[in-house]
Design a protein around this motif. Structure first.
Motif, PDB file in Angstrom:
ATOM      1  N   TRP A   1       0.743  -1.542   0.124  1.00  0.00           N
ATOM      2  CA  TRP A   1      -0.181   0.053  -0.295  1.00  0.00           C
ATOM      3  C   TRP A   1       0.906   1.535   0.030  1.00  0.00           C
ATOM      4  N   ALA A   2       2.963   0.608   0.171  1.00  0.00           N
ATOM      5  CA  ALA A   2       3.170   2.308   0.356  1.00  0.00           C
ATOM      6  C   ALA A   2       3.136   3.208  -1.510  1.00  0.00           C
ATOM      7  N   GLY A   3       2.476   4.453  -0.434  1.00  0.00           N
ATOM      8  CA  GLY A   3       1.910   5.180  -1.838  1.00  0.00           C
ATOM      9  C   GLY A   3       0.540   6.526  -1.967  1.00  0.00           C
ATOM     10  N   VAL A   4       0.036   5.357  -0.918  1.00  0.00           N
ATOM     11  CA  VAL A   4      -1.531   5.908  -0.733  1.00  0.00           C
ATOM     12  C   VAL A   4      -1.115   7.059   0.451  1.00  0.00           C
ATOM     13  N   GLY A   5      -0.513   7.079   1.739  1.00  0.00           N
ATOM     14  CA  GLY A   5       0.005   8.341   2.132  1.00  0.00           C
ATOM     15  C   GLY A   5      -0.096   9.696   1.179  1.00  0.00           C
ATOM     16  N   ILE A   6       1.187   9.269   0.397  1.00  0.00           N
ATOM     17  CA  ILE A   6       2.072  10.918  -0.493  1.00  0.00           C
ATOM     18  C   ILE A   6       0.311  10.839  -1.274  1.00  0.00           C
TER      19      ILE A   6
ATOM     20  N   ALA B   1       0.437   6.255  -5.606  1.00  0.00           N
ATOM     21  CA  ALA B   1       0.946   7.412  -4.557  1.00  0.00           C
ATOM     22  C   ALA B   1      -0.531   8.554  -6.430  1.00  0.00           C
ATOM     23  N   VAL B   2      -0.004   8.065  -7.371  1.00  0.00           N
ATOM     24  CA  VAL B   2      -0.952   9.223  -8.749  1.00  0.00           C
ATOM     25  C   VAL B   2      -2.043   8.640  -8.491  1.00  0.00           C
ATOM     26  N   GLY B   3      -2.424   7.099  -8.525  1.00  0.00           N
ATOM     27  CA  GLY B   3      -3.514   6.934  -8.455  1.00  0.00           C
ATOM     28  C   GLY B   3      -4.152   6.991  -7.983  1.00  0.00           C
ATOM     29  N   THR B   4      -4.097   7.329  -6.177  1.00  0.00           N
ATOM     30  CA  THR B   4      -4.413   7.682  -5.068  1.00  0.00           C
ATOM     31  C   THR B   4      -4.974   8.659  -4.964  1.00  0.00           C
ATOM     32  N   ALA B   5      -3.959   9.935  -5.315  1.00  0.00           N
ATOM     33  CA  ALA B   5      -4.594  11.284  -5.678  1.00  0.00           C
ATOM     34  C   ALA B   5      -5.268  11.631  -6.714  1.00  0.00           C
ATOM     35  N   MET B   6      -5.123  10.951  -7.776  1.00  0.00           N
ATOM     36  CA  MET B   6      -6.471  11.212  -8.603  1.00  0.00           C
ATOM     37  C   MET B   6      -8.052  10.383  -8.629  1.00  0.00           C
ATOM     38  N   GLY B   7      -7.473   9.431  -8.147  1.00  0.00           N
ATOM     39  CA  GLY B   7      -9.086   8.919  -7.598  1.00  0.00           C
ATOM     40  C   GLY B   7      -9.958   9.706  -7.189  1.00  0.00           C
ATOM     41  N   VAL B   8      -8.940  10.004  -5.780  1.00  0.00           N
ATOM     42  CA  VAL B   8      -9.952  11.002  -4.387  1.00  0.00           C
ATOM     43  C   VAL B   8      -9.804  12.083  -5.284  1.00  0.00           C
ATOM     44  N   THR B   9      -9.576  12.920  -6.083  1.00  0.00           N
ATOM     45  CA  THR B   9      -9.574  14.104  -6.430  1.00  0.00           C
ATOM     46  C   THR B   9     -11.345  13.621  -7.623  1.00  0.00           C
ATOM     47  N   LEU B  10     -10.878  12.896  -8.430  1.00  0.00           N
ATOM     48  CA  LEU B  10     -11.879  12.427  -9.466  1.00  0.00           C
ATOM     49  C   LEU B  10     -13.253  11.933  -8.982  1.00  0.00           C
ATOM     50  N   ALA B  11     -13.134  11.575  -8.484  1.00  0.00           N
ATOM     51  CA  ALA B  11     -14.086  11.021  -6.456  1.00  0.00           C
ATOM     52  C   ALA B  11     -14.541  12.556  -5.992  1.00  0.00           C
TER      53      ALA B  11
END
Length: 474
Positions: free
Chosen positions: A199-204, A233-243
């Motif tokens: 899961w490393a990258g989720v926090g960033i 990290a990129v997927g998490t940031a883009m995912g929550v932003t798109l959501a």
């Protein structure tokens, strides 16, 4: 004759005996906490959850059906400046009074800081044989007392929580690099997943979605070829932003098309609290605005320097210093870095202090450790000192102490000036130096913070494997 009564020898032993060492250590922790509290009162400023009042007022305004970015705090020109995802995260605080929300944020931030310190200090205290709880008990109030932490808590800011999110990824990368230290003994799929570090990258990613400056860590992960963590990290940031776009599309469009580019919403560049390179240059030029081309040139230079040193630190097996260098570089090159943003001096102090101890240990065992010889696990032994042995580690220890005292005292405020009313040179050259002291310290740290070769053996094996593969090709 009366029968003599002897001393009883069958008296039962006390059910519990207090360890005097624990009592002494608890007393030391209490004393340090008290001194830290007094230091906050002596060197801190009146805060009254100023920023929390803006966030709380904004989410209340939003919850009542108004536009989030139309809110302006009473008696100020300040409004909500974070992305809309941050607004959604803060929305539950509208259920609490302002002081209640501020205290909940403060307690959560202190708890997060204590957990981070425990994770960062554990490898060090295990090596030195110190009790972890005692070390963290001393380190936490000391860390709370310095400028970035006390300003974060006093203003009701979220910097310590974002810091914890990013450092959680460091721990995840550490577990992933060790591959199986806890994974094989975990008794549930969830525990195996956590200890795998996948899961490393989720926090960033989450920190980037709340505040854009942590995106520099994504660039660092890519440059060091930690592709999985970078993609997460990129997927998490883009995912929550798109959501967030799907939930509050109007606020999202307003932020990314208008609010993001309104730099005047956060304050003037020359304000004393702005201890970034941009603020330093604006004050040196005695101008409200930063000289753009000069800032751009120095920013590119410091960005290159900071990232290259972070890459070298990781290559030498010191991921903590690498993360610290990236965080310090982000503080330096950001157009606005308020003094409560400078959380990355905390791990910098830890790195300097540990470097001093390591070099001191090396000076006592140079004949046994040799000169750059690899140990049995493939990690290089501590390098022999280059100074007179008695003074080995002195400059690193002095650097750690000086850095801590600088951010504890925070000499920028006695020399605070604001244009156009008062020139930044009102108190002469010394006053200008003090007003910019934290910014200068950040730049010096980004350029000179030492890393500790082999400090994280799990990371160092990556370099050894690549070197072996390169040698085999030749």
């Amino acid at each position: 004759m009366p029968t003599p009564v002897g001393r009883r020898t069958d008296r039962p032993a006390p059910a519990y005996r207090v360890d005097r060492r624990i009592v002494v250590r608890l007393s030391i922790v209490a004393a340090v906490s008290y001194v830290a509290w007094r230091a906050i009162g002596a060197f801190g400023r009146p805060y009254n959850f100023f920023d929390m009042k803006i966030y709380h007022g904004a989410v209340l305004w939003w919850a009542e059906g108004n536009e989030l970015y139309d809110f302006v705090a009473p008696s100020t020109t300040l409004g909500f400046t974070y992305p809309p995802f941050a607004g959604l995260v803060m929305l539950p605080m509208s259920l609490l009074p302002i002081d209640g929300a501020g205290f909940v944020n403060a307690l959560a931030s202190i708890a997060a800081l204590a957990v981070v310190l425990a994770a960062l200090l554990r490898p060090i205290v295990d090596r030195l044989g110190w009790p972890l709880w005692f070390t963290v008990g001393i380190a936490t109030p000391m860390a709370v007392a310095i400028e970035p932490s006390r300003e974060t808590l006093g203003y009701g800011q979220v910097n310590l929580l974002l810091f914890a999110l990013i450092m959680a990824d460091l721990i995840g990368l550490r577990w992933r690099a060790k591959r199986g230290t806890h994974h094989e003994t975990a008794d549930s799929p969830l525990a195996r997943f956590v200890y795998s570090g996948a899961w490393a990258g989720v926090g960033i990613g989450l920190a980037t979605a709340v505040k854009l400056t942590p995106a520099l860590f994504v660039a660092y992960l890519m440059l060091t070829r930690q592709w999985r963590a970078a993609l997460v990290a990129v997927g998490t940031a883009m995912g929550v932003t798109l959501a967030t776009f799907g939930v509050v599309g109007g606020e999202s469009r307003a932020y990314f098309t208008t609010v993001l580019w309104q730099t005047e919403r956060v304050g003037a560049a020359d304000m004393t609290a702005n201890q970034s390179l941009a603020g330093l240059l604006a004050r040196l030029y005695d101008s409200i605005e930063t000289p753009g081309l000069l800032w751009l040139a120095f920013s590119v230079l410091l960005l290159t320097l900071g990232l290259s040193r972070a890459i070298s630190a990781r290559a030498d097996g010191d991921e903590l210093t690498a993360f610290t260098l990236v965080g310090l570089t982000a503080n330096v090159i950001s157009p606005i870095s308020w003094s409560h943003h400078l959380i990355w001096v905390i791990p910098a102090i830890i790195v300097l202090a540990d470097a001093a101890v390591r070099r001191r240990d090396a000076s006592r065992a140079v004949p046994l450790r040799g000169n750059g010889v690899l140990s049995a696990n493939g990690v290089p032994t501590l390098r022999p000192p280059i100074w007179y042995p008695t003074l080995t580690g002195l400059r690193h220890g002095a650097g750690a102490l000086g850095l801590y005292l600088l951010f504890l005292i925070s000499p920028i405020w006695p020399y605070e000036h604001q244009l156009p009313e008062v020139s930044h040179y009102q108190d002469g050259l010394f006053g200008a130096l003090m007003e910019n002291s934290l910014a200068i310290a950040l730049i010096v740290l980004a350029a000179t913070l030492p890393w500790r070769p082999g400090a994280e053996p799990a990371f160092y094996h990556d370099r050894l494997n690549r070197a072996a593969a390169l040698t085999a090709r030749r």
